[in-house]
Enzyme design. Sequence first.
Site, PDB file in Angstrom:
ATOM      1  N   GLY A   1     -88.874 -32.854  56.081  1.00  0.00           N
ATOM      2  CA  GLY A   1     -87.558 -33.476  56.065  1.00  0.00           C
ATOM      3  C   GLY A   1     -87.254 -34.207  54.762  1.00  0.00           C
ATOM      4  O   GLY A   1     -86.155 -34.104  54.217  1.00  0.00           O
ATOM      5  N   THR A   2     -88.237 -34.937  54.260  1.00  0.00           N
ATOM      6  CA  THR A   2     -88.006 -35.733  53.049  1.00  0.00           C
ATOM      7  C   THR A   2     -87.644 -34.823  51.878  1.00  0.00           C
ATOM      8  O   THR A   2     -86.685 -35.088  51.138  1.00  0.00           O
ATOM      9  CB  THR A   2     -89.284 -36.540  52.719  1.00  0.00           C
ATOM     10  OG1 THR A   2     -89.601 -37.343  53.858  1.00  0.00           O
ATOM     11  CG2 THR A   2     -89.081 -37.426  51.505  1.00  0.00           C
TER      12      THR A   2
ATOM     13  N   ASN B   1     -83.055 -41.776  64.043  1.00  0.00           N
ATOM     14  CA  ASN B   1     -84.433 -41.749  64.546  1.00  0.00           C
ATOM     15  C   ASN B   1     -84.860 -43.069  65.189  1.00  0.00           C
ATOM     16  O   ASN B   1     -85.825 -43.114  65.936  1.00  0.00           O
ATOM     17  CB  ASN B   1     -85.413 -41.392  63.420  1.00  0.00           C
ATOM     18  CG  ASN B   1     -85.231 -42.258  62.199  1.00  0.00           C
ATOM     19  OD1 ASN B   1     -84.134 -42.343  61.646  1.00  0.00           O
ATOM     20  ND2 ASN B   1     -86.288 -42.910  61.760  1.00  0.00           N
TER      21      ASN B   1
ATOM     22  N   GLN C   1     -83.897 -35.158  63.510  1.00  0.00           N
ATOM     23  CA  GLN C   1     -84.178 -35.554  64.901  1.00  0.00           C
ATOM     24  C   GLN C   1     -83.410 -34.722  65.922  1.00  0.00           C
ATOM     25  O   GLN C   1     -83.642 -34.857  67.124  1.00  0.00           O
ATOM     26  CB  GLN C   1     -83.864 -37.048  65.106  1.00  0.00           C
ATOM     27  CG  GLN C   1     -84.797 -37.989  64.355  1.00  0.00           C
ATOM     28  CD  GLN C   1     -86.210 -38.055  64.939  1.00  0.00           C
ATOM     29  OE1 GLN C   1     -86.469 -37.641  66.072  1.00  0.00           O
ATOM     30  NE2 GLN C   1     -87.156 -38.568  64.154  1.00  0.00           N
TER      31      GLN C   1
ATOM     32  N   SER D   1     -87.534 -30.619  60.290  1.00  0.00           N
ATOM     33  CA  SER D   1     -88.942 -30.881  60.023  1.00  0.00           C
ATOM     34  C   SER D   1     -89.746 -30.462  61.255  1.00  0.00           C
ATOM     35  O   SER D   1     -89.515 -30.975  62.356  1.00  0.00           O
ATOM     36  CB  SER D   1     -89.115 -32.377  59.753  1.00  0.00           C
ATOM     37  OG  SER D   1     -90.472 -32.667  59.540  1.00  0.00           O
ATOM     38  N   ALA D   2     -90.681 -29.512  61.053  1.00  0.00           N
ATOM     39  CA  ALA D   2     -91.357 -28.877  62.192  1.00  0.00           C
ATOM     40  C   ALA D   2     -92.116 -29.862  63.077  1.00  0.00           C
ATOM     41  O   ALA D   2     -92.184 -29.681  64.295  1.00  0.00           O
ATOM     42  CB  ALA D   2     -92.310 -27.799  61.680  1.00  0.00           C
ATOM     43  N   HIS D   3     -92.682 -30.923  62.468  1.00  0.00           N
ATOM     44  CA  HIS D   3     -93.534 -31.790  63.295  1.00  0.00           C
ATOM     45  C   HIS D   3     -92.744 -32.658  64.270  1.00  0.00           C
ATOM     46  O   HIS D   3     -93.320 -33.355  65.106  1.00  0.00           O
ATOM     47  CB  HIS D   3     -94.477 -32.631  62.421  1.00  0.00           C
ATOM     48  CG  HIS D   3     -93.849 -33.764  61.663  1.00  0.00           C
ATOM     49  ND1 HIS D   3     -94.043 -35.074  62.025  1.00  0.00           N
ATOM     50  CD2 HIS D   3     -93.061 -33.791  60.569  1.00  0.00           C
ATOM     51  CE1 HIS D   3     -93.400 -35.868  61.154  1.00  0.00           C
ATOM     52  NE2 HIS D   3     -92.798 -35.103  60.264  1.00  0.00           N
TER      53      HIS D   3
ATOM     54  N   THR E   1     -96.277 -21.681  45.952  1.00  0.00           N
ATOM     55  CA  THR E   1     -96.731 -20.714  46.960  1.00  0.00           C
ATOM     56  C   THR E   1     -96.390 -21.210  48.364  1.00  0.00           C
ATOM     57  O   THR E   1     -96.643 -22.367  48.702  1.00  0.00           O
ATOM     58  CB  THR E   1     -98.250 -20.476  46.819  1.00  0.00           C
ATOM     59  OG1 THR E   1     -98.485 -19.991  45.498  1.00  0.00           O
ATOM     60  CG2 THR E   1     -98.748 -19.449  47.827  1.00  0.00           C
TER      61      THR E   1
ATOM     62  N   CYS F   1     -92.429 -45.208  59.294  1.00  0.00           N
ATOM     63  CA  CYS F   1     -92.697 -45.637  57.927  1.00  0.00           C
ATOM     64  C   CYS F   1     -92.728 -47.151  57.831  1.00  0.00           C
ATOM     65  O   CYS F   1     -93.516 -47.730  57.113  1.00  0.00           O
ATOM     66  CB  CYS F   1     -91.628 -45.122  56.978  1.00  0.00           C
ATOM     67  SG  CYS F   1     -90.926 -43.577  57.487  1.00  0.00           S
TER      68      CYS F   1
END
Length: 380
Positions: free
Chosen positions: A70-71, A147, A175, A195-197, A233, A325
């Site tokens: 995301g960042t 979030n 989110q 963001s996948a996580h 990559t 954070c």
Amino acid sequence: MSVYLDNAATTPLDPAVLDAMLPYYRDNFGNPSSTHAHGRSARSAVETSRKTVAEILNTAPSNIYFTSGGTEGDNIAILGFIQTFGIEHVISTRIEHHAVLHTLEALKTPEVCYLDLDAQGNIDFDQLEGLLRDNPGSLVTLMHANNEIGNILDLERAGYICREYGSYFHSDTVQSIGKYPLDLQKYPVHAAVGSAHKFHGPKGTGLLYLNAGGKIEPLIHGGGQERDIRPGTENVAGIVGLAKALEIAAHDMEKHSKLISGLKEKMIRDLKATIPGIAFNGVSGNMEESLYTVLSINLPAKDKKNMVLFKLDLDHISVSGGSACASGALKGSHVINEIHKGAENMTVRFSFSKYNTPDDVDHAVSSLRRILDQVSLTRE
Ligand code: PLP
């Protein structure tokens, strides 16, 4: 019993996602840029993942770029738009995620205007329109779902206002992707970020939707991967994991949103019954208006806030005092500080996923009640 209620910070990896990823660490380890069979197999996995993501978000695969999260997606979009389109004016809010807020604060130019917020953290669309009328061609960056307090922006309304004044619209959708059916043909956004996580995929993998009419300037330079937008990559296993996680999230969205909403509703009910005077930050206590995965509470025990989080942790309940954070820094949340200016607050954010159960809610509520009793005993 250990309870994880910090799913807005990160979610556990779905075992089916791990299974989909493992072959790309073991046998299919090729570099997607290589032209031999190993490389072609990896390339095919990346492009198939792009198609899957694009189909779910109802857009063309050419509008999807894979990133490290995301960042990075927020930075590429914001800084790229400013540089490419010569943006002179940016409009945002002070309750964006730090991925946006700190990016804007680091800018020397252009000028950034932060929208006023009401006591619940909502923007005023008339103010947005007035600012855009005076500054057409601006960049507007507003998150879809907050979030920390779970507020949800009317993306369509914001997007159409931006379109009317020839402005660019970036939305941090970290989110909401995987939790709501985001239709990028319907929503007039030029950039959106995932963001996948946050939806049971791997950490360090993200997606960026870009559709701003033309190529934007990249932040970093290298071998031309991801059509130069994000060279380096590709994280093949991560990309495969992201697509699989999004596929599962989309397929089970109705079932899981019902289950999670039920847990949040139960927690609101149980907290109100157990802790008199409890209040909710933003609109998070309102099931219709807020992100169904986030509940942020505001407690009267203002002088013991770190103690409460510490004791919840001792009780094996993982929650957050704000954002992930900010929690380590004990500085308090910039979002809560912004909407409750000057007031002492004690905030606990509970955030849910498909792996939570009613027992988790019972355990968290009774533990919190016990801790608050101890804290007020200590105070007297
Ligand atoms: N934007 C929002 C709204 C978030 O909640 C987060 C993560 O906490 C991010 C951006 C950053 O995402 P990542 O951790 O993938 O860099």
